[in-house]
Design an enzyme around this catalytic site. Structure first.
Site, PDB file in Angstrom:
ATOM      1  N   SER A  97       8.484   2.308 -17.272  1.00  0.00           N
ATOM      2  CA  SER A  97       9.091   2.783 -16.036  1.00  0.00           C
ATOM      3  C   SER A  97      10.362   3.585 -16.363  1.00  0.00           C
ATOM      4  O   SER A  97      10.305   4.556 -17.113  1.00  0.00           O
ATOM      5  CB  SER A  97       9.380   1.586 -15.121  1.00  0.00           C
ATOM      6  OG  SER A  97       9.749   1.991 -13.840  1.00  0.00           O
ATOM      7  N   ARG A 142      15.496  -4.113  -1.844  1.00  0.00           N
ATOM      8  CA  ARG A 142      14.650  -4.775  -2.835  1.00  0.00           C
ATOM      9  C   ARG A 142      13.257  -5.068  -2.279  1.00  0.00           C
ATOM     10  O   ARG A 142      12.255  -4.950  -2.997  1.00  0.00           O
ATOM     11  CB  ARG A 142      15.312  -6.071  -3.292  1.00  0.00           C
ATOM     12  CG  ARG A 142      14.530  -6.839  -4.350  1.00  0.00           C
ATOM     13  CD  ARG A 142      14.349  -6.027  -5.612  1.00  0.00           C
ATOM     14  NE  ARG A 142      13.799  -6.835  -6.695  1.00  0.00           N
ATOM     15  CZ  ARG A 142      13.494  -6.377  -7.894  1.00  0.00           C
ATOM     16  NH1 ARG A 142      13.695  -5.096  -8.166  1.00  0.00           N
ATOM     17  NH2 ARG A 142      13.009  -7.167  -8.828  1.00  0.00           N
ATOM     18  N   ASP A 197      -1.265   2.369 -10.025  1.00  0.00           N
ATOM     19  CA  ASP A 197       0.190   2.266  -9.918  1.00  0.00           C
ATOM     20  C   ASP A 197       0.623   2.939  -8.618  1.00  0.00           C
ATOM     21  O   ASP A 197       0.325   4.105  -8.376  1.00  0.00           O
ATOM     22  CB  ASP A 197       0.820   2.962 -11.130  1.00  0.00           C
ATOM     23  CG  ASP A 197       2.313   2.727 -11.279  1.00  0.00           C
ATOM     24  OD1 ASP A 197       3.003   2.595 -10.251  1.00  0.00           O
ATOM     25  OD2 ASP A 197       2.788   2.706 -12.423  1.00  0.00           O
ATOM     26  N   HIS A 230       2.218  -1.254 -10.828  1.00  0.00           N
ATOM     27  CA  HIS A 230       3.288  -0.729 -11.672  1.00  0.00           C
ATOM     28  C   HIS A 230       3.859  -1.792 -12.605  1.00  0.00           C
ATOM     29  O   HIS A 230       4.211  -1.499 -13.754  1.00  0.00           O
ATOM     30  CB  HIS A 230       4.403  -0.149 -10.802  1.00  0.00           C
ATOM     31  CG  HIS A 230       5.509   0.461 -11.607  1.00  0.00           C
ATOM     32  ND1 HIS A 230       5.311   1.545 -12.441  1.00  0.00           N
ATOM     33  CD2 HIS A 230       6.828   0.119 -11.738  1.00  0.00           C
ATOM     34  CE1 HIS A 230       6.455   1.865 -13.032  1.00  0.00           C
ATOM     35  NE2 HIS A 230       7.379   1.011 -12.631  1.00  0.00           N
ATOM     36  N   ASP A 231       3.949  -3.020 -12.132  1.00  0.00           N
ATOM     37  CA  ASP A 231       4.535  -4.091 -12.942  1.00  0.00           C
ATOM     38  C   ASP A 231       3.617  -4.587 -14.045  1.00  0.00           C
ATOM     39  O   ASP A 231       3.982  -5.512 -14.775  1.00  0.00           O
ATOM     40  CB  ASP A 231       4.934  -5.268 -12.053  1.00  0.00           C
ATOM     41  CG  ASP A 231       6.358  -5.154 -11.530  1.00  0.00           C
ATOM     42  OD1 ASP A 231       7.063  -4.203 -11.917  1.00  0.00           O
ATOM     43  OD2 ASP A 231       6.770  -6.025 -10.740  1.00  0.00           O
TER      44      ASP A 231
END
Length: 359
Positions: free
Chosen positions: A146, A215, A307, A340-341
């Site tokens: 990332s 967040r 993603d 994505h993680d």
């Protein structure tokens, strides 16, 4: 073992891309493994947006572990029996390296709104100063996911004879308009919190509501619809508030937002989000091809097809740009329920790609 600390740029300040200057820069860093006799096995790990200098933590000291805990150790993808790993907290962060919450030596108060604008290029130059301080003459590899992947790319551009290999996980060369839009909404949540006070909130209440909301949105970009459907579906809470945590997925996001407050500073979040938006390898060069053509390192680029943040189309564009610039490239793409993680948690999928990229 807590992160180590060093103060750099004590004689002359670091001149930043946008014109600011910073001296007396504290840097938090950690090392793992053993540097071999000829110092040829050093690997720099570049952390993602809200990471820190400790991808691995001793289970005795911290049961939760570090952010790359399952990837690091003897015989694992990040093999501490083969490589000497260095990881530092980024400039502008809030995990031991100088950032907006740090004390400005000129005022003896937190920098707050006076903290200068930082870029990936500035972050990398500070990392290079750390590597020089550690008397490491060459890096076998730079690896990051990332935001860390952007840093790894910039290393190969700025220091083409210093780095042998780059491993970029789940990151394109530039951020998309959609992704910048997500970051804009997150920033507005923080900036419009009544406690934000133009970033000078350290003597009062921090903008916790805005940071928590930011967040929550960020978490949605790190996950996939399939992952959320499997975990929560449309399940409701037994005593959920109609306008609040009525669905379990809402409760999960609220929990993540509150959890974030205990470990991150709102100003750091703003600065690093903008550094992510602004990153462009062509800064300081006539065009992106000129910048990428400097890369001599073997480059491994890994994409997750679903993603939600770094979309596959953007990874394809990055692959094409690297190829057109003549960069020696290995490219992999695959789906993962983790989106994505995935580069942080999907060990079985990423292990062979990381291992190959570091060989």
């Amino acid at each position: 073992m807590s992160a180590q600390q060093v103060t750099l740029f004590t004689e002359q300040p670091l001149d930043l891309i946008f014109g600011g200057r910073l001296g007396q820069i504290d840097v938090a860093y950690q090392t793992y493994g053993t540097l071999n006799e000829d110092k040829s096995n050093a690997v720099l790990i570049c952390h993602a947006l809200t990471g820190d200098a400790e991808p691995y933590l001793s289970p005795v000291e911290n049961q939760a572990g570090g952010w790359w805990q399952s990837f690091m150790g003897e015989g694992l993808a990040l093999d501490t029996s083969r490589y000497f790993f260095i990881c530092s907290n980024v400039l502008g962060g809030c995990k031991g390296t100088t950032g907006p919450a740090s004390i400005n030596p000129k005022t003896n108060k937190p920098y707050g709104s006076q903290f200068p604008k930082v870029t990936v290029q500035d972050i990398v130059r500070l990392q290079k100063a750390l590597i020089s301080h550690l008397n490491i003459p060459h890096l076998h590899a730079v690896i990051g996911g990332s935001f860390g992947g952007m840093q790894a790319t910039q290393w190969a551009i700025y220091y083409p004879d210093f780095v042998d290999k780059v491993v970029n996980l789940c990151s394109s060369l530039t951020f998309s308009a959609e992704a910048i839009g997500f970051n804009h909404v997150m920033r507005q949540a923080i900036i419009n919190d009544p406690n934000f006070n133009n970033g000078d909130y350290y003597e009062g209440e921090p903008p916790e509501n805005g940071l928590s909301i930011a967040r929550m949105l960020g978490m949605l970009t790190y996950r996939t619809d399939l992952q959320l459907a499997k975990a929560f579906g449309r399940a409701t809470k037994n005593e959920g508030h109609y306008w609040g945590d009525y669905f379990q997925v809402e409760s999960y996001l609220s929990y993540q937002g509150q959890k974030f407050l205990g470990r991150f500073d709102a100003n750091s979040y703003l600065h690093l989000l903008r550094a992510l938006d602004i990153y462009d390898p062509s800064i300081g060069f006539d065009n992106i091809k000129e910048a990428l053509s400097r890369i001599k390192a073997h480059y491994t680029l890994v994409a997750v097809t679903n993603d939600q943040l770094f979309k596959l189309t953007d990874l394809h564009k990055s692959k094409t740009l690297l190829e057109q610039a003549g960069v020696p490239l290995d490219y992999y793409e695959f789906p993962s329920d983790y989106g994505h993680d995935a580069f942080l948690v999907d060990y079985d999928t990423f292990e062979p790609k990381i291992r190959s990229g570091l060989e």
